[in-house]
Design a protein around this motif. Structure first.
Motif, PDB file in Angstrom:
ATOM      1  N   VAL A 154       0.859  -1.192   0.000  1.00 17.57           N
ATOM      2  CA  VAL A 154       0.000   0.000   0.000  1.00 17.57           C
ATOM      3  C   VAL A 154       0.893   1.238   0.000  1.00 17.57           C
ATOM      4  O   VAL A 154       1.683   1.437   0.939  1.00 17.57           O
ATOM      5  CB  VAL A 154      -0.925   0.025   1.243  1.00 17.57           C
ATOM      6  N   THR A 189      -6.144   1.514   5.264  1.00 16.31           N
ATOM      7  CA  THR A 189      -6.174   0.334   4.383  1.00 16.31           C
ATOM      8  C   THR A 189      -5.215  -0.747   4.888  1.00 16.31           C
ATOM      9  O   THR A 189      -5.557  -1.937   4.898  1.00 16.31           O
ATOM     10  CB  THR A 189      -5.822   0.762   2.935  1.00 16.31           C
ATOM     11  N   VAL A 237      -1.874  -1.500  -3.858  1.00 16.75           N
ATOM     12  CA  VAL A 237      -2.823  -0.385  -3.792  1.00 16.75           C
ATOM     13  C   VAL A 237      -2.041   0.908  -4.034  1.00 16.75           C
ATOM     14  O   VAL A 237      -1.207   1.303  -3.208  1.00 16.75           O
ATOM     15  CB  VAL A 237      -3.539  -0.313  -2.425  1.00 16.75           C
ATOM     16  N   ASN A 256      -2.159   4.275  -3.667  1.00 16.28           N
ATOM     17  CA  ASN A 256      -2.954   5.267  -2.931  1.00 16.28           C
ATOM     18  C   ASN A 256      -2.225   6.602  -2.770  1.00 16.28           C
ATOM     19  O   ASN A 256      -2.876   7.635  -2.592  1.00 16.28           O
ATOM     20  CB  ASN A 256      -3.306   4.677  -1.557  1.00 16.28           C
ATOM     21  N   LEU A 264      -5.017  -2.035  -7.430  1.00 20.36           N
ATOM     22  CA  LEU A 264      -6.142  -1.116  -7.225  1.00 20.36           C
ATOM     23  C   LEU A 264      -5.606   0.314  -7.140  1.00 20.36           C
ATOM     24  O   LEU A 264      -4.690   0.587  -6.359  1.00 20.36           O
ATOM     25  CB  LEU A 264      -6.903  -1.477  -5.951  1.00 20.36           C
ATOM     26  N   LEU A 307      -6.301   4.293  -6.385  1.00 21.17           N
ATOM     27  CA  LEU A 307      -7.173   5.275  -5.729  1.00 21.17           C
ATOM     28  C   LEU A 307      -7.231   6.503  -6.618  1.00 21.17           C
ATOM     29  O   LEU A 307      -6.233   7.194  -6.766  1.00 21.17           O
ATOM     30  CB  LEU A 307      -6.531   5.664  -4.393  1.00 21.17           C
ATOM     31  N   GLU A 357     -10.337   0.217  -9.685  1.00 19.19           N
ATOM     32  CA  GLU A 357     -10.255   1.643  -9.325  1.00 19.19           C
ATOM     33  C   GLU A 357     -11.292   1.939  -8.255  1.00 19.19           C
ATOM     34  O   GLU A 357     -12.459   1.540  -8.388  1.00 19.19           O
ATOM     35  CB  GLU A 357     -10.532   2.503 -10.562  1.00 19.19           C
ATOM     36  N   VAL A 358     -10.875   2.635  -7.222  1.00 20.04           N
ATOM     37  CA  VAL A 358     -11.819   3.147  -6.235  1.00 20.04           C
ATOM     38  C   VAL A 358     -11.775   4.673  -6.297  1.00 20.04           C
ATOM     39  O   VAL A 358     -10.700   5.284  -6.204  1.00 20.04           O
ATOM     40  CB  VAL A 358     -11.484   2.627  -4.819  1.00 20.04           C
ATOM     41  N   VAL A 374     -13.467   3.930   3.291  1.00 16.58           N
ATOM     42  CA  VAL A 374     -12.821   3.675   1.996  1.00 16.58           C
ATOM     43  C   VAL A 374     -11.961   2.406   2.083  1.00 16.58           C
ATOM     44  O   VAL A 374     -11.965   1.564   1.168  1.00 16.58           O
ATOM     45  CB  VAL A 374     -11.977   4.893   1.553  1.00 16.58           C
ATOM     46  N   ALA A 375     -11.256   2.260   3.200  1.00 12.85           N
ATOM     47  CA  ALA A 375     -10.404   1.077   3.382  1.00 12.85           C
ATOM     48  C   ALA A 375     -11.220  -0.211   3.317  1.00 12.85           C
ATOM     49  O   ALA A 375     -10.788  -1.211   2.737  1.00 12.85           O
ATOM     50  CB  ALA A 375      -9.680   1.175   4.725  1.00 12.85           C
ATOM     51  N   ILE A 403     -11.941  -0.908  -0.301  1.00 14.87           N
ATOM     52  CA  ILE A 403     -10.730  -1.365  -1.004  1.00 14.87           C
ATOM     53  C   ILE A 403     -10.463  -2.840  -0.677  1.00 14.87           C
ATOM     54  O   ILE A 403     -10.313  -3.681  -1.570  1.00 14.87           O
ATOM     55  CB  ILE A 403      -9.504  -0.508  -0.590  1.00 14.87           C
TER      56      ILE A 403
END
Ligand code: NAP
Length: 255
Positions: A6, A17, A77, A79, A132, A134, A176-177, A214-215, A218
């Motif tokens: 992350v 996360t 991730v 982020n 993923l 962010l 994608e978040v 949000v975490a 994800i």
């Protein structure tokens, strides 16, 4: 082996996360520039920490080598990111735009490119891997003053879609978040260059998303069966029905 890297893990959504993945039994690698904050997160979660500026290619290469040497990874991730300024296109500074592009777009590409061999190795061992990114609702809807942040997050959204097409045929999902208003300690404060009074305003009389909200989304995307790719998850507070519509005050059913 479930091990996730992350970036931007020293605060806000990234730190939350790492905590969420750790709760779910994942091994975690937390990456950011501020070592003291990473150390505190490691003490709390058992995360392996790596100090790294994602805009520096040599540091990213070293970070990824350390990930590979310490157990590899099956997840990434991206982020690390953020906004600098809220000025109009006419009056904003190219330096601010460059900083936003460096971290939100080029940093994301640099980390992803360097991590892909490690993720392929992880997918070879376990059957699948996940990436993923962010982005933000700012990557889907423009707003006045969005300027460089809109442009950078639209670009991050585009890169995510390109990557998904380029990895077709491999057991690597690309997700994608895109959150709306999230109240994290530092995001708006940094955007508004430390103006605490102005930074508090977006969160007055509204219940925003939290970093933990949000975490959870994800980590939930990673916990889906390996054949499920949630391409794009947009999440907002119920009180925010678009970037232009944030309801202040209590939410009440219509009579
Ligand atoms: N808060 C919101 O309303 C919101 C909404 C939608 C999307 N987002 C996005 O969600 C992500 C996280 O936001 P947040 O609210 O959690 O903000 P935040 O608390 O400011 O977190 C940003 C993180 O990125 C790291 N970072 C920044 N530049 C970096 C670099 N060059 N190299 C490595 N790490 C770097 C920071 O750590 P160091 O300074 O220690 O490196 C920090 O951990 C960002 O991509 C942001 O654009 C936020």
């Amino acid at each position: 082996m479930k091990r996730v890297v992350v970036t931007g893990a020293s605060s806000g959504i990234g730190a939350a996360t790492v905590k969420r993945f750790a709760e779910l039994g994942w091994q975690t690698v937390a990456v950011a520039r501020r070592e003291d904050r990473l150390r505190a997160l490691a003490a709390e979660t058992g995360a392996h920490i790596i100090v790294c500026d994602v805009t520096d290619e040599a540091q990213v290469a070293r970070m990824v080598a350390e990930v590979a040497e310490t157990g590899g990874a099956t997840g990434l991730v991206n982020n690390a990111g953020g906004a600098v300024g809220a000025d109009s296109v006419e009056h904003s500074s190219n330096d601010d735009w460059r900083r936003m592009f460096e971290v939100n777009v080029i940093g994301l590409r640099t980390v992803t490119a360097a991590m892909l061999p490690v993720l392929r190795e992880g997918a070879g061992q376990t059957g699948s891997a996940s990436i993923l990114n962010l982005t933000s609702t700012a990557g889907h809807d423009a707003y006045p003053g969005g300027g460089g942040y809109n442009a950078a997050k639209f670009a991050a959204h585009a890169v995510t879609n390109v990557l998904r097409l380029e990895l077709a045929g491999e057991p690597i999902r690309v997700m994608e978040v895109a959150p709306g208003l999230v109240h994290t300690e530092e995001f708006t404060l940094k955007r508004l260059r430390g103006d605490a009074e102005a930074a508090a305003k977006p969160y007055v009389d509204v219940t925003p998303l939290t970093a933990e909200d949000v975490a959870t989304v994800i980590a939930g995307a990673f916990e889906q069966p390996a054949h499920v790719n949630q391409d794009l998850i947009v999440l907002r507070p119920v009180a925010q029905s678009s970037v232009f519509h944030t309801h202040r005050g209590p939410l009440v059913p219509k009579a």
